[in-house]
Design an enzyme around this catalytic site. Structure first.
Site, PDB file in Angstrom:
ATOM      1  N   PHE A 182      -1.441   8.312   4.151  1.00  0.00           N
ATOM      2  CA  PHE A 182      -2.235   8.963   5.207  1.00  0.00           C
ATOM      3  C   PHE A 182      -3.489   9.665   4.658  1.00  0.00           C
ATOM      4  O   PHE A 182      -3.671  10.870   4.841  1.00  0.00           O
ATOM      5  CB  PHE A 182      -1.402   9.995   5.981  1.00  0.00           C
ATOM      6  CG  PHE A 182      -0.354   9.422   6.887  1.00  0.00           C
ATOM      7  CD1 PHE A 182      -0.417   8.113   7.318  1.00  0.00           C
ATOM      8  CD2 PHE A 182       0.696  10.211   7.345  1.00  0.00           C
ATOM      9  CE1 PHE A 182       0.559   7.575   8.161  1.00  0.00           C
ATOM     10  CE2 PHE A 182       1.671   9.698   8.198  1.00  0.00           C
ATOM     11  CZ  PHE A 182       1.602   8.375   8.596  1.00  0.00           C
ATOM     12  N   ASN A 224       0.840  -1.200   0.000  1.00  0.00           N
ATOM     13  CA  ASN A 224       0.000   0.000   0.000  1.00  0.00           C
ATOM     14  C   ASN A 224       0.871   1.245   0.000  1.00  0.00           C
ATOM     15  O   ASN A 224       1.960   1.272   0.549  1.00  0.00           O
ATOM     16  CB  ASN A 224      -0.960  -0.011   1.200  1.00  0.00           C
ATOM     17  CG  ASN A 224      -0.408   0.717   2.406  1.00  0.00           C
ATOM     18  OD1 ASN A 224      -0.520   1.947   2.513  1.00  0.00           O
ATOM     19  ND2 ASN A 224       0.234  -0.010   3.303  1.00  0.00           N
ATOM     20  N   ASN A 284       5.217   6.058   3.152  1.00  0.00           N
ATOM     21  CA  ASN A 284       4.521   6.783   2.078  1.00  0.00           C
ATOM     22  C   ASN A 284       4.402   8.280   2.313  1.00  0.00           C
ATOM     23  O   ASN A 284       3.711   8.964   1.561  1.00  0.00           O
ATOM     24  CB  ASN A 284       3.131   6.161   1.882  1.00  0.00           C
ATOM     25  CG  ASN A 284       3.219   4.667   1.618  1.00  0.00           C
ATOM     26  OD1 ASN A 284       3.967   4.243   0.738  1.00  0.00           O
ATOM     27  ND2 ASN A 284       2.499   3.876   2.388  1.00  0.00           N
ATOM     28  N   THR A 285       5.037   8.765   3.371  1.00  0.00           N
ATOM     29  CA  THR A 285       5.077  10.213   3.604  1.00  0.00           C
ATOM     30  C   THR A 285       6.547  10.627   3.586  1.00  0.00           C
ATOM     31  O   THR A 285       7.308  10.205   4.466  1.00  0.00           O
ATOM     32  CB  THR A 285       4.414  10.572   4.955  1.00  0.00           C
ATOM     33  OG1 THR A 285       3.040  10.195   4.887  1.00  0.00           O
ATOM     34  CG2 THR A 285       4.510  12.054   5.262  1.00  0.00           C
ATOM     35  N   SER A 326       5.674   5.302   8.509  1.00  0.00           N
ATOM     36  CA  SER A 326       5.021   5.020   7.228  1.00  0.00           C
ATOM     37  C   SER A 326       5.999   5.355   6.108  1.00  0.00           C
ATOM     38  O   SER A 326       6.617   6.423   6.115  1.00  0.00           O
ATOM     39  CB  SER A 326       3.758   5.862   7.079  1.00  0.00           C
ATOM     40  OG  SER A 326       3.353   5.823   5.729  1.00  0.00           O
ATOM     41  N   ASN A 352       5.907  -1.283  11.361  1.00  0.00           N
ATOM     42  CA  ASN A 352       5.095  -0.836  10.233  1.00  0.00           C
ATOM     43  C   ASN A 352       5.440  -1.706   9.008  1.00  0.00           C
ATOM     44  O   ASN A 352       6.102  -2.723   9.144  1.00  0.00           O
ATOM     45  CB  ASN A 352       5.389   0.645   9.953  1.00  0.00           C
ATOM     46  CG  ASN A 352       4.168   1.378   9.438  1.00  0.00           C
ATOM     47  OD1 ASN A 352       3.498   0.895   8.524  1.00  0.00           O
ATOM     48  ND2 ASN A 352       3.856   2.526  10.009  1.00  0.00           N
TER      49      ASN A 352
END
Ligand SMILES: Cc1cc2nc3c(=O)[nH]c(=O)nc-3n(C[C@H](O)[C@H](O)[C@H](O)COP(=O)(O)O)c2cc1C
Length: 464
Positions: free
Chosen positions: A199, A195, A283-284, A281, A352
């Protein structure tokens, strides 16, 4: 009576046979008897029951009989058996969900849980699974990890499935859309997900409103059940309405990460049984850099101060945890452990998702998608980090083991590696509600098999 019914059925069958040949060819007849035109054909007798009624009625009768019989039988079974049936029945829905786009399936699942269209666990947890962490009673150590209910829409429904605790979020201060879709990819053969949600969050205000509405109820339930709770726990029952964790994230474009987490704590910590700052995460952009020694120390200090300056009642402020990545070097782990011990952090969540693509995932073309990998292929990686962290922190800090858990045996391995509690997401997304009671039963069996009387005794067993 039965004979009468059979006779009636035969009679109907015979008469309907007679009716089955009504096609007298008047046109043909007209050709031979042109002088006297034939009288118009009599209208067919009105049929009260359609021709197919015999089969239809038999079918309807059988269905009604089955329903009545089934209902009568179900009413004789105890609540626990019935509850077990309901959980097993949810397995029938899994193939349907597998056909849908992952994000659509997820949306449906959250909506169903929010509306209470999911089974409710009525059976008490095995007493061996109960324990106290941070002075809070967990009736079992299996939790739902962050990301499933990002906006706290379905807390009651999810806790009702029998999780020992549910973590909502990550919640960002300002609402944000997250990355463009598609951003969730299934790797079913590998039991994994990639994924890059980034957020997506309705923001702290919306989530606070939702939790505010539910929180009164949660507190009320706690006090209402408090007298029976001790009794329940003595008998291995569920302790209270369950534990709620709130996981806080930061906005993508925010320059001041600490300010974001502080805002989250100010708005949401009153509703949380524990708080998590998520700095792992993938993805940030830049988020994982907050795991560095100095950055982490500064951040944790600020967040702890923000939490402690609020007015807290007898119970005190909620414990503060940090969620870390599985992609950390030995030096990173040592730094994090040092900060955690020095600042008396209440706990760590390990871990995570990973940016790595371990075997056999790397052979799947979907592995090319960027984002964090979760599920089975993450298990060893995150368990090794968990073990290292348990040793580095000398077992002084409660750890939540997360990553690739899909069975009671997996949960047990995490506990032996140093976890006091465990969490899952991916295996739940694939296995659905039926997985939860199954995992609890398996975990209890594992503990009993190895001669443990409680989870406390097993925590870190593989690190000694
Ligand atoms: C679709 C998806 C969204 C996630 N979102 C978040 C999130 O918002 N915050 C967070 O801390 N973890 C998030 N996670 C990570 C999970 O909480 C968990 O740490 C990770 O998936 C490993 O556990 P698992 O192997 O049991 O899935 C997400 C995971 C997935 C699959």
């Amino acid at each position: 009576m039965a004979t009468r019914v059979v006779l009636r059925l035969i009679k109907e069958a015979v008469s309907s046979n007679g009716r089955s040949k009504p096609n007298f060819d008047f046109a043909k007849r007209r050709r031979f008897c042109t002088s006297t035109p034939p009288p118009p054909p009599p209208p067919p007798p009105a049929r009260k029951i359609p021709y197919s009624s015999k089969k239809g009625r038999l079918f309807t009768g059988a269905t009604i009989a089955l329903l009545i019989g089934g209902g009568a039988y179900a009413s004789t079974v105890d609540e626990a058996t019935f509850c077990g049936w309901l959980f097993s029945a949810t397995k029938l829905v899994n193939p349907f969900f597998a056909f849908l786009d992952p994000e659509v399936a997820h949306r449906l699942a959250v909506s169903a849980a929010a509306r209470g269209w999911v089974p409710r666990e009525k059976r008490p947890d095995p007493s061996i699974l109960g324990q106290e962490v941070w002075g809070k009673r967990f009736s079992n150590p299996i939790g739902l990890s962050a990301g499933f209910d990002k906006n706290a829409e379905a807390v009651e429904g999810l806790l009702g499935l029998g999780f020992g605790f549910v973590e909502v979020g990550s919640v960002t201060p300002v609402p944000q859309e997250g990355n463009p879709k598609p951003r969730i990819f299934r790797l079913p053969k590998e039991g994994a997900i990639i994924n890059r949600c980034g957020f997506n969050s309705e923001g702290i205000v919306a989530v606070a409103k939702r939790l505010g509405a539910q929180h009164g109820k949660r507190k009320l339930e706690t006090s209402n059940t408090s007298s029976s709770t001790e009794d329940d726990v003595n008998h291995g029952g569920k302790a209270g309405p369950g534990i709620l964790g709130v996981n806080i994230g930061k906005n993508k474009t925010s320059e001041d990460a600490a300010a974001d987490y502080v805002q989250g704590v100010h708005t949401l910590s009153q509703y949380a049984d524990y708080l998590v700052i998520n700095i792992s995460s993938p993805n940030t952009p830049g988020l994982r850099q907050l795991q560095g020694r100095k950055q982490l120390k500064d951040l944790v200090k600020k967040v702890q101060a923000a939490r402690d300056e609020m007015q807290w009642g007898e119970e005190g402020p909620p414990p503060l945890l940090v969620k870390i990545a599985p992609d950390l070097s030995r030096q990173d782990l040592e730094d994090i452990a040092a900060v955690a011990l020095a600042l008396r952090l209440d706990g760590l969540i390990i871990s995570n998702t990973t940016v790595q693509r371990p075997d056999p995932v790397n052979k799947n073309p979907v592995a090319q998608e960027s984002g964090g990998l979760s599920g089975k292929p993450l298990f060893n990686l995150s368990t090794n980090i968990l073990k290292e962290m348990y040793i580095l922190t000398k077992g002084k800090i409660p750890l939540i083991g997360c990553g690739g858990i899909g069975s009671g045996e997996d949960a047990y391995e995490k506990i032996r590696a140093g976890a006091s509690l465990v969490q899952l997401y991916t295996a739940f997304a694939y296995g659905g509600p039926a997985l939860i009671p199954q995992m609890k039963a398996e975990l209890a069996q594992c503990l009993e098999r190895d001669g443990y009387n409680s989870i406390y005794e097993a925590v870190g067993a593989d690190c000694r």
